[in-house]
Enzyme design. Sequence first.
Site, PDB file in Angstrom:
ATOM      1  CG  HIS A  67      55.787   0.706 -29.102  1.00  0.00           C
ATOM      2  ND1 HIS A  67      55.913   0.232 -29.644  1.00  0.00           N
ATOM      3  CD2 HIS A  67      56.093   1.953 -29.419  1.00  0.00           C
ATOM      4  CE1 HIS A  67      57.090   0.637 -29.976  1.00  0.00           C
ATOM      5  NE2 HIS A  67      57.331   1.868 -30.648  1.00  0.00           N
ATOM      6  CD  GLU A  68      54.737   5.474 -29.100  1.00  0.00           C
ATOM      7  OE1 GLU A  68      55.834   5.738 -28.464  1.00  0.00           O
ATOM      8  OE2 GLU A  68      54.688   5.162 -30.056  1.00  0.00           O
ATOM      9  CG  HIS A  71      59.659   4.076 -26.558  1.00  0.00           C
ATOM     10  ND1 HIS A  71      61.099   3.883 -27.591  1.00  0.00           N
ATOM     11  CD2 HIS A  71      58.662   3.761 -28.351  1.00  0.00           C
ATOM     12  CE1 HIS A  71      61.061   3.331 -28.709  1.00  0.00           C
ATOM     13  NE2 HIS A  71      59.755   3.085 -29.162  1.00  0.00           N
TER      14      HIS A  71
END
Length: 153
Positions: A67-68, A71
């Site tokens: 998820h990170e 980004h």
Amino acid sequence: MNDKQLQQWVEEISLRSFGVPFRHQARFNGRLRTTGGRYFMKTHHIEINPAQLEAYGTDEVEKIIKHELCHYHLHLAGRGYQHRDPEFKALLKKVDGSRFCQSLPGQAKRKSLPYRYRLACSDCGMEYLRKRRVDPDRYRCGRCRGVLKLNML
């Protein structure tokens, strides 16, 4: 697991799932309480909550890392990196990352505050319940334009 092992793990996931190297710093942050991880736009570093690793193991933390990294890679590519962006959602689904992290066990769920304040109209008696304190001098009654008085419940 320490920060050095986490760094290697993040670099490996980045190459395997995204095909692009992770060139910044990844570390644990034990002060994180309500989130599984964070991506910093200015420094491009990533922080991971170590309590997630202890509570749910490596599979769940790998999804948080993905998820990170979504980004990270989208931001560096100049594409939509925010949660609401379609590019972010599509990439997250493609790499099988988690949209939200699981809440930690033993942590109480947030409760909304009960109404603590009452604004009462001095003319018609209309009452307005509020959770937060407001300045009654800045408002008037919506029904009759009368003066409001603030009372605590």
